[in-house]
Design a protein around this motif. Structure first.
Motif, mmCIF file in Angstrom:
data_model
loop_
_atom_site.group_PDB
_atom_site.id
_atom_site.type_symbol
_atom_site.label_atom_id
_atom_site.label_comp_id
_atom_site.label_asym_id
_atom_site.label_seq_id
_atom_site.Cartn_x
_atom_site.Cartn_y
_atom_site.Cartn_z
ATOM 1 N N VAL A 126 0.728 -1.075 -0.281
ATOM 2 C CA VAL A 126 0.135 -0.298 0.078
ATOM 3 C C VAL A 126 0.573 1.286 -0.232
ATOM 4 N N LEU A 127 2.106 0.871 0.743
ATOM 5 C CA LEU A 127 2.858 2.361 0.656
ATOM 6 C C LEU A 127 3.874 2.799 -1.049
ATOM 7 N N PHE A 128 3.552 1.537 -1.829
ATOM 8 C CA PHE A 128 4.277 1.425 -2.929
ATOM 9 C C PHE A 128 3.211 2.545 -3.715
ATOM 10 N N ILE A 129 1.734 2.111 -3.663
ATOM 11 C CA ILE A 129 0.932 2.694 -4.353
ATOM 12 C C ILE A 129 0.899 4.120 -4.064
ATOM 13 N N ASN A 130 0.582 4.675 -3.132
ATOM 14 C CA ASN A 130 1.032 5.821 -1.771
ATOM 15 C C ASN A 130 2.419 6.475 -2.523
ATOM 16 N N ALA A 131 3.200 6.390 -2.841
ATOM 17 C CA ALA A 131 4.008 6.912 -3.310
ATOM 18 C C ALA A 131 4.645 6.570 -4.972
ATOM 19 N N ALA A 132 3.915 6.353 -5.628
ATOM 20 C CA ALA A 132 4.257 5.713 -6.961
ATOM 21 C C ALA A 132 3.310 6.860 -7.348
ATOM 22 N N SER A 133 2.218 7.080 -6.898
ATOM 23 C CA SER A 133 1.690 8.391 -7.422
ATOM 24 C C SER A 133 2.359 9.523 -7.181
ATOM 25 N N ALA A 134 2.815 10.123 -5.508
ATOM 26 C CA ALA A 134 3.200 10.829 -4.902
ATOM 27 C C ALA A 134 4.353 11.271 -5.696
ATOM 28 N N ALA A 135 5.162 10.461 -6.224
ATOM 29 C CA ALA A 135 6.242 10.226 -7.602
ATOM 30 C C ALA A 135 6.192 11.319 -8.854
ATOM 31 N N LEU A 136 4.918 11.113 -8.780
ATOM 32 C CA LEU A 136 3.896 11.843 -10.632
ATOM 33 C C LEU A 136 3.366 12.576 -10.505
ATOM 34 N N CYS A 137 3.464 13.499 -9.037
ATOM 35 C CA CYS A 137 3.080 14.693 -8.812
ATOM 36 C C CYS A 137 3.705 15.762 -8.645
ATOM 37 N N VAL A 138 4.955 14.950 -8.435
ATOM 38 C CA VAL A 138 5.832 15.798 -8.014
ATOM 39 C C VAL A 138 6.907 16.073 -9.315
ATOM 40 N N SER A 139 6.422 15.241 -10.494
ATOM 41 C CA SER A 139 7.466 15.126 -11.614
ATOM 42 C C SER A 139 6.806 16.299 -12.907
ATOM 43 N N ASP A 140 7.592 16.393 -13.964
ATOM 44 C CA ASP A 140 6.941 17.068 -14.821
ATOM 45 C C ASP A 140 5.700 16.661 -15.674
ATOM 46 N N ILE A 141 5.749 15.165 -15.566
ATOM 47 C CA ILE A 141 4.974 13.839 -15.965
ATOM 48 C C ILE A 141 3.699 14.412 -15.748
ATOM 49 N N PRO A 142 2.849 14.108 -16.883
ATOM 50 C CA PRO A 142 1.457 14.750 -16.646
ATOM 51 C C PRO A 142 0.633 13.973 -16.099
ATOM 52 N N PHE A 143 -0.004 14.049 -15.229
ATOM 53 C CA PHE A 143 -1.306 13.167 -15.212
ATOM 54 C C PHE A 143 -1.928 13.476 -13.599
ATOM 55 N N ALA A 144 -3.115 12.970 -13.533
ATOM 56 C CA ALA A 144 -3.887 13.600 -13.142
ATOM 57 C C ALA A 144 -4.825 12.924 -11.860
ATOM 58 N N GLY A 145 -3.815 13.742 -11.362
ATOM 59 C CA GLY A 145 -3.416 12.302 -9.822
ATOM 60 C C GLY A 145 -3.632 13.174 -8.553
ATOM 61 N N PRO A 146 -3.672 12.820 -7.649
ATOM 62 C CA PRO A 146 -3.368 12.023 -7.131
ATOM 63 C C PRO A 146 -4.046 10.978 -6.736
ATOM 64 N N VAL A 147 -3.949 9.869 -6.470
ATOM 65 C CA VAL A 147 -4.205 8.901 -5.575
ATOM 66 C C VAL A 147 -4.406 8.310 -4.675
ATOM 67 N N ALA A 148 -4.506 7.520 -3.894
ATOM 68 C CA ALA A 148 -4.063 7.438 -2.723
ATOM 69 C C ALA A 148 -4.782 5.164 -2.752
#
Length: 173
Positions: A126-148
C-alpha cells in the motif's frame, strides 16, 4: 531542496519525503511507515518512438532480501524473478494510475519501486501505491492524480464489527 509531509493513517504516522534520493529522476519519493521504507522513482522519455501507437507504462516493484537483513547465499546467490506478491503489487499500482495519464500520451514511462527497509509489521504494498502517485505528482509528467490507497481490515478482536485502517501484520486475522 527536500520536502517532507507526515500524516497519521490508522495507528502509525506515514511520512513522504522528496528531494534527497534519485535526484536525476523526473520524480522520486521515499515513504515511511514505522521502519518500513520504500523508494519510488518516476521517469518518462522525452521523445516518442516512431510508429508507436500505445502507452508503454512500466511499473516495477522489488523487495530485496537485504531490506530485512538477509543476504542470499548458498545455492541461491541472486534474487531471481519477481515473487507473486511483487507482481500483484505492480498490478495493484498500475490499474489505478494508467487511466490518469492523458489520452495520446505515448512517452515511455517507468515507475520503479524498491523496498529499502522492512520492519515486519507494516506491509509495503500500500505504501508503494501511495509513493508511486506522489512521485508522479512531484514530477513534470502529465498526470491527473493523485491516488491514494489504504488497507482496511477487521481488528483481531472485533468490537461491534469495528474495523481499522492500515492494520499491521500482528493485527490482521
Amino acid at each position: 531542496m527536500s520536502h517532507s509531509v507526515t500524516a497519521t493513517i490508522g495507528q502509525s504516522p506515514v511520512t513522504i519525503e522528496t528531494g534527497k534520493l534519485a535526484r536525476l529522476a523526473d520524480g522520486a519519493v521515499t515513504i515511511r511507515s514505522g521502519e518500513t521504507i520504500v523508494l519510488v522513482s518516476a521517469v518518462s522519455a522525452t521523445t516518442v518512438k516512431e510508429g508507436q501507437d500505445f502507452f508503454p507504462l512500466t511499473v516495477d516493484y522489488r523487495e530485496k532480501a537485504a531490506a530485512v537483513g538477509k543476504f542470499p547465499g548458498g545455492y541461491f546467490k541472486r534474487e531471481g524473478r519477481p515473487s507473486e506478491k511483487e507482481i500483484l503489487t505492480c498490478r495493484m499500482t498500475d490499474r489505478p494510475l494508467r487511466p490518469l495519464f492523458p489520452k495520446g500520451y505515448l512517452y515511455d514511462t517507468q515507475i520503479i519501486g524498491v523496498l529499502l527497509s522492512a520492519d515486519g509489521e507494516h506491509d509495503p504494498d500500500v505504501l508503494f501505491i501511495n509513493a508511486a502517485s506522489a512521485a508522479l505528482c512531484v514530477s513534470d509528467i502529465p498526470f491527473a492524480g493523485p491516488v491514494a490507497a489504504v488497507r482496511v481490515g477487521p481488528h483481531r478482536r472485533p468490537v461491534c464489527g469495528e474495523s481499522c485502517s492500515q492494520p499491521t501484520f500482528g493485527k490482521r486475522l
